[in-house]
Motif scaffolding. Structure first.
Motif, mmCIF file in Angstrom:
data_model
loop_
_atom_site.group_PDB
_atom_site.id
_atom_site.type_symbol
_atom_site.label_atom_id
_atom_site.label_comp_id
_atom_site.label_asym_id
_atom_site.label_seq_id
_atom_site.Cartn_x
_atom_site.Cartn_y
_atom_site.Cartn_z
ATOM 1 N N GLY A 256 31.171 -49.554 32.135
ATOM 2 C CA GLY A 256 30.726 -50.935 32.026
ATOM 3 C C GLY A 256 31.734 -51.837 31.343
ATOM 4 N N PHE A 257 32.859 -51.263 30.862
ATOM 5 C CA PHE A 257 33.869 -52.030 30.143
ATOM 6 C C PHE A 257 35.198 -51.993 30.887
ATOM 7 C CE2 PHE A 257 31.016 -50.444 26.737
ATOM 8 C CZ PHE A 257 30.584 -51.670 26.249
ATOM 9 N N ASP A 258 36.022 -53.042 30.668
ATOM 10 C CA ASP A 258 37.358 -53.070 31.227
ATOM 11 C C ASP A 258 38.171 -51.875 30.736
ATOM 12 O OD1 ASP A 258 36.787 -55.410 32.489
ATOM 13 O OD2 ASP A 258 37.804 -56.693 31.048
ATOM 14 N N SER A 259 39.226 -51.558 31.477
ATOM 15 C CA SER A 259 40.128 -50.485 31.073
ATOM 16 C C SER A 259 40.719 -50.770 29.700
ATOM 17 C CB SER A 259 41.254 -50.345 32.102
ATOM 18 O OG SER A 259 42.135 -49.324 31.742
ATOM 19 N N ASN A 260 40.670 -49.763 28.804
ATOM 20 C CA ASN A 260 41.181 -49.894 27.430
ATOM 21 C C ASN A 260 40.470 -50.991 26.643
ATOM 22 O OD1 ASN A 260 43.020 -47.889 28.032
ATOM 23 N ND2 ASN A 260 44.645 -49.316 28.556
ATOM 24 N N ARG A 261 39.210 -51.247 26.976
ATOM 25 C CA ARG A 261 38.459 -52.307 26.286
ATOM 26 C C ARG A 261 38.367 -52.042 24.787
ATOM 27 N NH1 ARG A 261 36.370 -55.260 23.449
ATOM 28 N NH2 ARG A 261 34.674 -56.752 23.814
ATOM 29 N N PHE A 262 38.204 -50.767 24.406
ATOM 30 C CA PHE A 262 38.123 -50.410 22.991
ATOM 31 C C PHE A 262 39.161 -49.339 22.692
ATOM 32 C CE2 PHE A 262 33.759 -51.788 24.005
ATOM 33 C CZ PHE A 262 33.667 -52.853 23.119
ATOM 34 N N ILE A 263 39.961 -49.580 21.655
ATOM 35 C CA ILE A 263 41.006 -48.641 21.250
ATOM 36 C C ILE A 263 40.925 -48.463 19.736
ATOM 37 C CG2 ILE A 263 43.486 -48.167 21.208
ATOM 38 C CD1 ILE A 263 43.820 -49.896 23.620
ATOM 39 N N GLY A 264 41.073 -47.219 19.271
ATOM 40 C CA GLY A 264 41.030 -46.950 17.848
ATOM 41 C C GLY A 264 41.656 -45.611 17.540
ATOM 42 N N LYS A 265 41.295 -45.066 16.383
ATOM 43 C CA LYS A 265 41.823 -43.762 15.982
ATOM 44 C C LYS A 265 40.851 -42.627 16.249
ATOM 45 C CE LYS A 265 45.327 -45.036 12.587
ATOM 46 N NZ LYS A 265 46.382 -44.363 13.351
ATOM 47 N N GLN A 266 39.554 -42.913 16.352
ATOM 48 C CA GLN A 266 38.599 -41.876 16.696
ATOM 49 C C GLN A 266 37.437 -42.479 17.482
ATOM 50 O OE1 GLN A 266 36.600 -40.155 13.199
ATOM 51 N NE2 GLN A 266 37.649 -41.685 11.952
ATOM 52 N N ALA A 267 36.961 -41.717 18.455
ATOM 53 C CA ALA A 267 35.902 -42.226 19.332
ATOM 54 C C ALA A 267 35.034 -41.066 19.800
ATOM 55 C CB ALA A 267 36.505 -42.946 20.536
ATOM 56 N N LEU A 268 33.754 -41.367 19.997
ATOM 57 C CA LEU A 268 32.793 -40.397 20.515
ATOM 58 C C LEU A 268 32.016 -41.060 21.642
ATOM 59 C CD1 LEU A 268 31.337 -37.636 20.337
ATOM 60 C CD2 LEU A 268 29.766 -38.691 18.691
ATOM 61 N N THR A 269 31.943 -40.398 22.779
ATOM 62 C CA THR A 269 31.280 -40.951 23.955
ATOM 63 C C THR A 269 30.291 -39.952 24.527
ATOM 64 O OG1 THR A 269 33.308 -42.164 24.507
ATOM 65 C CG2 THR A 269 31.640 -41.991 26.221
ATOM 66 N N LEU A 270 29.109 -40.434 24.925
ATOM 67 C CA LEU A 270 28.122 -39.628 25.641
ATOM 68 C C LEU A 270 27.805 -40.349 26.942
ATOM 69 C CD1 LEU A 270 26.196 -37.195 25.760
ATOM 70 C CD2 LEU A 270 24.466 -38.638 24.663
ATOM 71 N N GLN A 271 28.037 -39.681 28.057
ATOM 72 C CA GLN A 271 27.896 -40.304 29.373
ATOM 73 C C GLN A 271 26.962 -39.473 30.241
ATOM 74 O OE1 GLN A 271 31.191 -42.671 30.962
ATOM 75 N NE2 GLN A 271 31.413 -41.089 32.527
ATOM 76 N N ASN A 272 25.990 -40.144 30.871
ATOM 77 C CA ASN A 272 25.025 -39.465 31.739
ATOM 78 C C ASN A 272 25.042 -40.113 33.120
ATOM 79 O OD1 ASN A 272 23.528 -37.729 29.627
ATOM 80 N ND2 ASN A 272 23.437 -39.793 28.752
ATOM 81 N N GLU A 273 24.844 -39.278 34.143
ATOM 82 C CA GLU A 273 24.869 -39.794 35.509
ATOM 83 C C GLU A 273 23.875 -39.040 36.387
ATOM 84 O OE1 GLU A 273 28.608 -41.180 37.453
ATOM 85 O OE2 GLU A 273 28.263 -39.487 38.802
ATOM 86 N N LEU A 282 27.066 -40.316 52.804
ATOM 87 C CA LEU A 282 26.722 -41.393 51.900
ATOM 88 C C LEU A 282 25.882 -40.913 50.719
ATOM 89 C CD1 LEU A 282 26.934 -44.516 51.613
ATOM 90 C CD2 LEU A 282 24.733 -44.657 52.802
ATOM 91 N N GLY A 283 26.222 -41.392 49.529
ATOM 92 C CA GLY A 283 25.470 -41.071 48.324
ATOM 93 C C GLY A 283 25.491 -42.234 47.351
ATOM 94 N N ALA A 284 24.696 -42.129 46.291
ATOM 95 C CA ALA A 284 24.637 -43.179 45.279
ATOM 96 C C ALA A 284 24.446 -42.543 43.905
ATOM 97 C CB ALA A 284 23.492 -44.147 45.573
ATOM 98 N N VAL A 285 24.803 -43.286 42.847
ATOM 99 C CA VAL A 285 24.666 -42.790 41.481
ATOM 100 C C VAL A 285 24.114 -43.897 40.595
ATOM 101 C CG1 VAL A 285 26.663 -41.261 41.802
ATOM 102 C CG2 VAL A 285 26.963 -43.470 40.664
ATOM 103 N N GLY A 286 23.519 -43.490 39.483
ATOM 104 C CA GLY A 286 23.172 -44.390 38.397
ATOM 105 C C GLY A 286 23.708 -43.791 37.114
ATOM 106 N N PHE A 287 24.274 -44.598 36.213
ATOM 107 C CA PHE A 287 24.871 -44.026 35.006
ATOM 108 C C PHE A 287 24.535 -44.851 33.772
ATOM 109 C CE2 PHE A 287 28.066 -46.608 37.189
ATOM 110 C CZ PHE A 287 28.531 -47.454 36.198
ATOM 111 N N LEU A 288 24.511 -44.160 32.634
ATOM 112 C CA LEU A 288 24.259 -44.762 31.323
ATOM 113 C C LEU A 288 25.181 -44.096 30.314
ATOM 114 C CD1 LEU A 288 22.578 -46.459 29.272
ATOM 115 C CD2 LEU A 288 21.035 -44.468 29.124
ATOM 116 N N SER A 289 25.919 -44.912 29.550
ATOM 117 C CA SER A 289 26.889 -44.368 28.596
ATOM 118 C C SER A 289 26.744 -45.028 27.241
ATOM 119 C CB SER A 289 28.321 -44.582 29.110
ATOM 120 O OG SER A 289 28.495 -44.039 30.394
ATOM 121 N N LEU A 290 26.982 -44.253 26.182
ATOM 122 C CA LEU A 290 26.990 -44.750 24.816
ATOM 123 C C LEU A 290 28.281 -44.299 24.155
ATOM 124 C CD1 LEU A 290 23.892 -43.533 25.506
ATOM 125 C CD2 LEU A 290 23.431 -44.651 23.325
ATOM 126 N N GLY A 291 28.886 -45.186 23.375
ATOM 127 C CA GLY A 291 30.135 -44.844 22.721
ATOM 128 C C GLY A 291 30.261 -45.467 21.357
#
Length: 341
Positions: A256-273, A282-291
């Motif tokens: 949901g964010f631009d490339s390199n939208r957030f940069i730092g020294k440490q990051a944790l991401t949880l992504q579900n699809e 043909l197929g489709a997906v839905g996704f939800l991510s938290l970081g």
């Protein structure tokens, strides 16, 4: 790459090629090929024209190819251009595979090093080559060795931690891959840990220090039915040194964010699809991510939907179009290939 894409023309072109391919030839050719024309428009880049080419093993063949090769070429108003390549050779030695990534680009890239510098648009040229060796040691357990030679030419007003010049990265990792398919997995799991070094004495960047990056990546795939799959991914990044190298945003992580939208020294991401396959094409997906990243106080949330279009002759390669949104009202549109997670 963030673009609004129209690629269904490619499916029609590829389908016409598929009709010319008989079952007998499909079983005897060592490799399959797919071509995808790209027509797009994006506010920063303007009109984008490109083409993607894939050559990959035909698993139905008596003697499948032991090589894969991808080429993605984009050209846009400006003019700006980007070329990405990937070549993989299976078993260059006993239990040893080689994969080489290449990237040459002078696209404008939006970089957000921290909250204070948010929104800076940096004009840069980059070139990178990244050989990666995967050594199988037992069943699905592997040791991964990689080396990256990276050159960046940033604008004069780039933030202080970005320095023009060449840098060298070396890394080693441990990979456990229990997935049923590395390109479009439906069940299984993958665990990978990697440790990268960026020694300043192997770089031409000014003021650089010895930097390190630790990355832990865990992915789990669960088949709900034959045509429905749930996927979850956790990614932890930790860096040291003067370069901010933990990041998310773009076509794979936190879409949901631009490339390199957030940069730092440490990051944790949880992504579900959630994935649904309507038919073989043909197929489709839905996704939800938290970081969470150390340069931002709040947990970042984004979500979206996507479309998957299989490429003939066997649908192994896929066009991936994703529409991502964040809780601040921003949105992104992405064209890439194959699954993101």
């Amino acid at each position: 790459m963030l673009i609004i894409a129209s690629t269904f023309i490619s499916s029609a072109i590829a389908a016409s090629e598929q009709s010319k391919t008989t079952t007998q030839s499909l079983e005897t050719k060592a490799s399959n090929q797919s071509y995808v024309p790209i027509i797009a428009y994006e506010g920063t880049y303007g009109w984008i024209l490109g083409v993607a080419y894939f050559r990959y093993p035909n698993k139905l063949a008596d003697n499948p190819s032991d090589q894969e090769f991808d080429v993605l070429l984009y050209a846009a108003d400006g003019p700006v251009i980007s070329l990405e390549t990937r070549w993989k050779k299976y078993t260059i030695a006993e239990n040893l595979d080689l994969e080489i990534f290449g990237d040459v680009s002078n696209f404008y890239v939006k970089d957000y090093p921290n909250a204070q510098l948010e929104g800076i648009l940096i004009d840069r040229q980059t070139s990178k080559i990244n050989p990666k060796f995967t050594q199988n040691i037992k069943d699905t357990h592997n040791i991964v060795y990689e080396f990256t030679l990276d050159y960046k030419d940033y604008a004069e007003d780039a933030p202080a931690q970005y320095k023009n010049g060449m840098s060298v990265n070396t890394g080693v990792g441990y990979l456990i891959d229990e997935r049923d398919n590395g390109t479009n997995s439906k069940k299984g799991y993958m665990l990978e840990s990697s440790f990268n070094l960026k020694p300043h004495f192997l770089s031409t960047t000014k003021g650089g220090t010895f930097s390190t990056k630790l990355e832990l990546d865990a992915r789990y795939y669960h088949s709900i039915t034959d045509k429905q799959t749930f996927v979850t991914r956790g990614l932890f990044q930790y860096t040291t040194g003067n370069l901010l190298d933990a990041r998310f945003g773009g076509s794979k992580i936190m879409r949901g964010f631009d490339s390199n939208r957030f940069i730092g020294k440490q990051a944790l991401t949880l992504q579900n699809e959630y994935r649904a396959q309507f038919n073989k094409h043909l197929g489709a997906v839905g996704f939800l991510s938290l970081g969470q990243i150390d340069t931002q106080n709040d947990i970042q949330i984004n979500y979206g939907i996507g479309l998957r279009v299989g490429l003939p002759p066997d649908q192994t390669q896929q066009i991936r179009v994703d529409f991502g949104f964040d809780t601040q009202g921003n949105s992104t549109f992405m064209l890439q290939f194959n699954q993101a997670i």
